[in-house]
Motif scaffolding. Structure first.
Motif, short mmCIF file in Angstrom:
data_model
loop_
_atom_site.label_atom_id
_atom_site.label_comp_id
_atom_site.label_asym_id
_atom_site.label_seq_id
_atom_site.Cartn_x
_atom_site.Cartn_y
_atom_site.Cartn_z
N LEU A 1 63.77 21.19 1.26
CA LEU A 1 63.85 22.04 2.45
C LEU A 1 62.47 22.42 2.94
N LEU A 2 61.56 22.75 2.03
CA LEU A 2 60.20 23.13 2.41
C LEU A 2 59.53 22.05 3.25
N ILE A 3 59.64 20.80 2.79
CA ILE A 3 59.02 19.68 3.51
C ILE A 3 59.68 19.48 4.87
N GLN A 4 61.01 19.51 4.91
CA GLN A 4 61.73 19.30 6.17
C GLN A 4 61.41 20.41 7.16
N TYR A 5 61.29 21.63 6.68
CA TYR A 5 60.97 22.77 7.53
C TYR A 5 59.58 22.62 8.14
N GLN A 6 58.61 22.27 7.32
CA GLN A 6 57.25 22.08 7.82
C GLN A 6 57.21 20.96 8.86
N GLN A 7 57.91 19.88 8.61
CA GLN A 7 57.93 18.77 9.55
C GLN A 7 58.60 19.17 10.87
N CYS B 1 56.07 21.01 12.94
CA CYS B 1 54.80 20.36 13.27
C CYS B 1 54.90 19.02 14.00
N LEU B 2 55.99 18.29 13.81
CA LEU B 2 56.06 16.93 14.33
C LEU B 2 56.66 16.87 15.73
N GLU B 3 56.16 15.97 16.54
CA GLU B 3 56.74 15.74 17.86
C GLU B 3 58.20 15.31 17.73
N ASP B 4 58.46 14.40 16.77
CA ASP B 4 59.81 13.90 16.54
C ASP B 4 60.05 13.89 15.03
N SER B 5 60.70 14.94 14.52
CA SER B 5 60.89 15.06 13.07
C SER B 5 61.93 14.08 12.55
N ASP B 6 62.63 13.36 13.44
CA ASP B 6 63.57 12.33 13.01
C ASP B 6 62.90 10.98 12.83
N ARG C 1 57.09 11.16 9.97
CA ARG C 1 57.23 11.90 8.71
C ARG C 1 56.31 11.33 7.64
N GLU C 2 56.20 10.00 7.59
CA GLU C 2 55.31 9.38 6.61
C GLU C 2 53.85 9.74 6.88
N GLU C 3 53.45 9.63 8.14
CA GLU C 3 52.06 9.94 8.50
C GLU C 3 51.74 11.40 8.22
N LEU D 1 53.18 13.27 5.91
CA LEU D 1 53.13 13.44 4.46
C LEU D 1 51.80 12.93 3.90
N ILE D 2 51.31 11.82 4.43
CA ILE D 2 50.01 11.30 3.99
C ILE D 2 48.91 12.31 4.30
N ARG D 3 48.94 12.89 5.52
CA ARG D 3 47.93 13.89 5.89
C ARG D 3 48.01 15.11 4.98
N ALA D 4 49.24 15.55 4.69
CA ALA D 4 49.42 16.74 3.85
C ALA D 4 48.94 16.49 2.43
N LEU D 5 49.27 15.34 1.89
CA LEU D 5 48.84 15.01 0.53
C LEU D 5 47.33 14.85 0.45
N THR D 6 46.75 14.23 1.48
CA THR D 6 45.31 14.03 1.51
C THR D 6 44.57 15.37 1.57
N ALA D 7 45.17 16.34 2.24
CA ALA D 7 44.54 17.66 2.38
C ALA D 7 44.71 18.54 1.14
N THR D 8 45.49 18.07 0.17
CA THR D 8 45.72 18.85 -1.04
C THR D 8 44.43 19.02 -1.84
N ASN D 9 44.16 20.22 -2.26
CA ASN D 9 42.99 20.52 -3.08
C ASN D 9 43.27 20.10 -4.52
N LEU D 10 42.63 19.03 -4.97
CA LEU D 10 42.88 18.50 -6.30
C LEU D 10 42.53 19.50 -7.39
N ALA D 11 41.63 20.43 -7.09
CA ALA D 11 41.24 21.43 -8.09
C ALA D 11 42.39 22.35 -8.46
N THR D 12 43.39 22.43 -7.58
CA THR D 12 44.53 23.31 -7.85
C THR D 12 45.61 22.62 -8.68
#
Length: 229
Positions: free
Chosen positions: A162-168, A171-176, A181-183, A185-196
């Protein structure tokens, strides 16, 4: 894209679903969380400030628990007082034209109850017709409603989904769109702070990103091939 989430709930601190959604807001996106009952405890809405806030955003979301097939009283008051002629509609009322408008609805019953023949007897699309009409009148593009059914019974894996679907949805022009959705998710994962993350999680994250990029590349190539046949 700048998203304004207008929340109406008379007891948001006591609502586990609303607290979950508030904590789920992505920090790497331009999202404004705006709780009406907290801003206006005396019920006196600053219409000029609300109109300015809407003009500063590209997507407007109404988020509320479904009360008797409609919204809490504060949101209805907000509509009556803020969406005025010459601002939202009428000859000179073009301030909201072209913006996106969506609904995030927290619903106590199951999803299957909201369909023809179900316990409620009407679909979510039918119940939200007044909001669809509002969006049409002010020139906004109506998004498919995002229903959250029986949050209190969700297990942890379902809540993460639900968290992921809600964020999408926010934020997304077309969440369907699978590609969007893939792009995202890639941006979100790339922005993740690895130190955490635990040390063992970092390689898994990096491999996940690599696989997503590779899969998307293969799908794009397949699409080009099929279009050329």
């Amino acid at each position: 894209m700048r998203t304004l989430v207008i929340v109406s709930h008379p007891d948001i601190q006591g609502s586990s679903s609303q607290q979950f959604l508030k904590e789920s807001l992505p920090t790497h996106e331009k999202i404004t969380f705006h709780h009406l009952e907290e801003c206006y405890p005396d019920g006196r809405i600053d219409c000029v400030a609300e109109q300015k806030l809407m003009q500063e955003h590209d997507r407007i979301i109404f988020q509320f628990p479904l009360y008797w097939y409609s919204s809490p009283a504060m949101l209805k008051q907000w509509q009556d007082e803020v969406l005025t002629e010459s601002f939202a509609f009428g000859v000179h009322g073009t301030a909201l034209r072209g913006k996106s408008f969506g609904l995030v609805l927290v619903i106590g019953n199951s999803e299957k109850a909201y369909q023809a023949g179900g316990r409620e007897g009407f679909s979510l699309s039918a119940i939200t017709i007044p909001f669809q009409a509002m969006a049409k009148k002010v020139g906004m593009h109506f998004l498919k409603p995002f229903g959250i059914y029986q949050f209190q019974y969700m297990d942890e894996p379902t809540k993460w989904k639900l968290l992921i679907q809600y964020q999408q949805y926010l934020c997304l022009e077309d969440s369907d769109s699978l590609k969007e959705r893939e792009e995202w998710l890639i941006r979100a994962l790339t922005a993740t702070n690895l130190a955490t993350l635990p040390k063992e999680a970092a390689p898994i994250l990096e491999e996940t990103i690599t696989q997503l990029v590779h899969t998307r590349s293969e799908l794009d190539e397949l699409k080009l091939y099929l279009e050329g046949m």
